[in-house]
Design a protein around this motif. Structure first.
Motif, mmCIF file in Angstrom:
data_model
loop_
_atom_site.group_PDB
_atom_site.id
_atom_site.type_symbol
_atom_site.label_atom_id
_atom_site.label_comp_id
_atom_site.label_asym_id
_atom_site.label_seq_id
_atom_site.Cartn_x
_atom_site.Cartn_y
_atom_site.Cartn_z
ATOM 1 N N GLU A 1 17.898 65.562 27.508
ATOM 2 C CA GLU A 1 18.522 66.738 26.988
ATOM 3 C C GLU A 1 18.695 66.649 25.707
ATOM 4 N N ARG A 2 18.925 65.374 25.007
ATOM 5 C CA ARG A 2 18.706 65.323 23.574
ATOM 6 C C ARG A 2 17.502 65.557 23.019
ATOM 7 N N PHE A 3 16.489 65.253 23.609
ATOM 8 C CA PHE A 3 15.029 65.471 22.725
ATOM 9 C C PHE A 3 14.544 66.952 23.273
ATOM 10 N N GLY A 4 15.151 67.564 24.180
ATOM 11 C CA GLY A 4 14.808 68.895 24.741
ATOM 12 C C GLY A 4 13.592 68.840 25.517
ATOM 13 N N MET A 5 13.460 67.718 26.292
ATOM 14 C CA MET A 5 12.191 67.476 27.208
ATOM 15 C C MET A 5 12.709 67.310 28.692
ATOM 16 N N THR A 6 11.626 67.039 29.358
ATOM 17 C CA THR A 6 12.089 66.878 30.996
ATOM 18 C C THR A 6 12.618 65.511 31.157
ATOM 19 N N ARG A 7 13.169 64.987 31.987
ATOM 20 C CA ARG A 7 13.563 63.696 32.508
ATOM 21 C C ARG A 7 12.309 63.004 32.887
ATOM 22 N N ASN A 8 11.482 63.786 33.350
ATOM 23 C CA ASN A 8 10.233 62.838 33.902
ATOM 24 C C ASN A 8 9.495 62.645 32.600
ATOM 25 N N ALA A 9 9.266 63.332 31.709
ATOM 26 C CA ALA A 9 8.487 63.170 30.472
ATOM 27 C C ALA A 9 9.123 61.774 29.714
ATOM 28 N N VAL A 10 10.529 61.724 29.706
ATOM 29 C CA VAL A 10 11.105 60.462 28.960
ATOM 30 C C VAL A 10 10.942 59.440 29.828
ATOM 31 N N ILE A 11 11.003 59.455 31.242
ATOM 32 C CA ILE A 11 10.752 58.046 32.005
ATOM 33 C C ILE A 11 9.175 57.849 31.884
ATOM 34 N N GLY A 12 8.285 58.700 31.621
ATOM 35 C CA GLY A 12 6.873 58.427 31.689
ATOM 36 C C GLY A 12 6.630 57.766 30.350
ATOM 37 N N LYS A 13 7.162 58.138 29.280
ATOM 38 C CA LYS A 13 6.929 57.694 27.902
ATOM 39 C C LYS A 13 7.410 56.021 27.960
ATOM 40 N N ALA A 14 8.783 56.024 28.665
ATOM 41 C CA ALA A 14 9.351 54.795 28.478
ATOM 42 C C ALA A 14 8.404 53.645 29.593
#
Length: 149
Positions: free
Chosen positions: A30-43
């Motif tokens: 939400e903070r980055f304006g992305m999807t949750r899956n995008a954040v998890i994938g990058k992590a």
């Protein structure tokens, strides 16, 4: 096919590394304006360890969603076996042989309301339909012998 440029700048990647141990992937997304899956994938690509999902911090100022509920752990062990009743074996249908008078072999045009309408054509002449023709039981389309079948 050209690939679109990655939204992950060095600054966002560094910020993800800082927030990952404190906030959930949904909050960071939400903070980055992305999807949750995008954040998890990058992590995962960065090799970051598991992160905390306990509480939200007010300094993120993300809507009025409220506190994060603790995750429910899934059972990882073997499933309990339940007792299953054995299936009943179906009894094959065997038509009863009823000794009866030979059919009268009436044609379709010879049928009336009070005669048996059981088809007795046989396999020899399937196009030539013949019917029993004996007296039918009251209120039924068949004679007593064919009603028993």
């Amino acid at each position: 096919m050209t690939r679109s440029p990655s939204p992950w700048t060095d600054e966002l990647t560094q910020k993800l590394r800082e927030l990952w141990s404190t906030y959930s992937a949904g909050i960071i997304a939400e903070r980055f304006g992305m999807t949750r899956n995008a954040v998890i994938g990058k992590a995962n690509r960065l090799g970051l360890a598991d992160h905390a999902t306990r509480t939200r911090n007010d300094d993120l100022k993300i809507g009025k969603a409220g506190p994060i509920m603790p995750r429910i752990r899934r059972r990882t062990g073997p499933m309990k076996s339940s007792v299953v009743a054995p299936r009943a074996v179906p009894v094959p249908f065997v038509p009863r042989v009823v000794a009866a008078a030979p059919p009268r072999n009436l044609t379709l045009l010879e049928l009336t309301d009070d005669v048996c309408k059981f088809e007795c054509s046989g396999l020899d002449a399937p196009a030539d339909y013949r019917f029993c023709g004996h007296v039918a039981e009251d209120g039924k389309p068949f004679c007593s012998n064919h009603c028993r079948i």
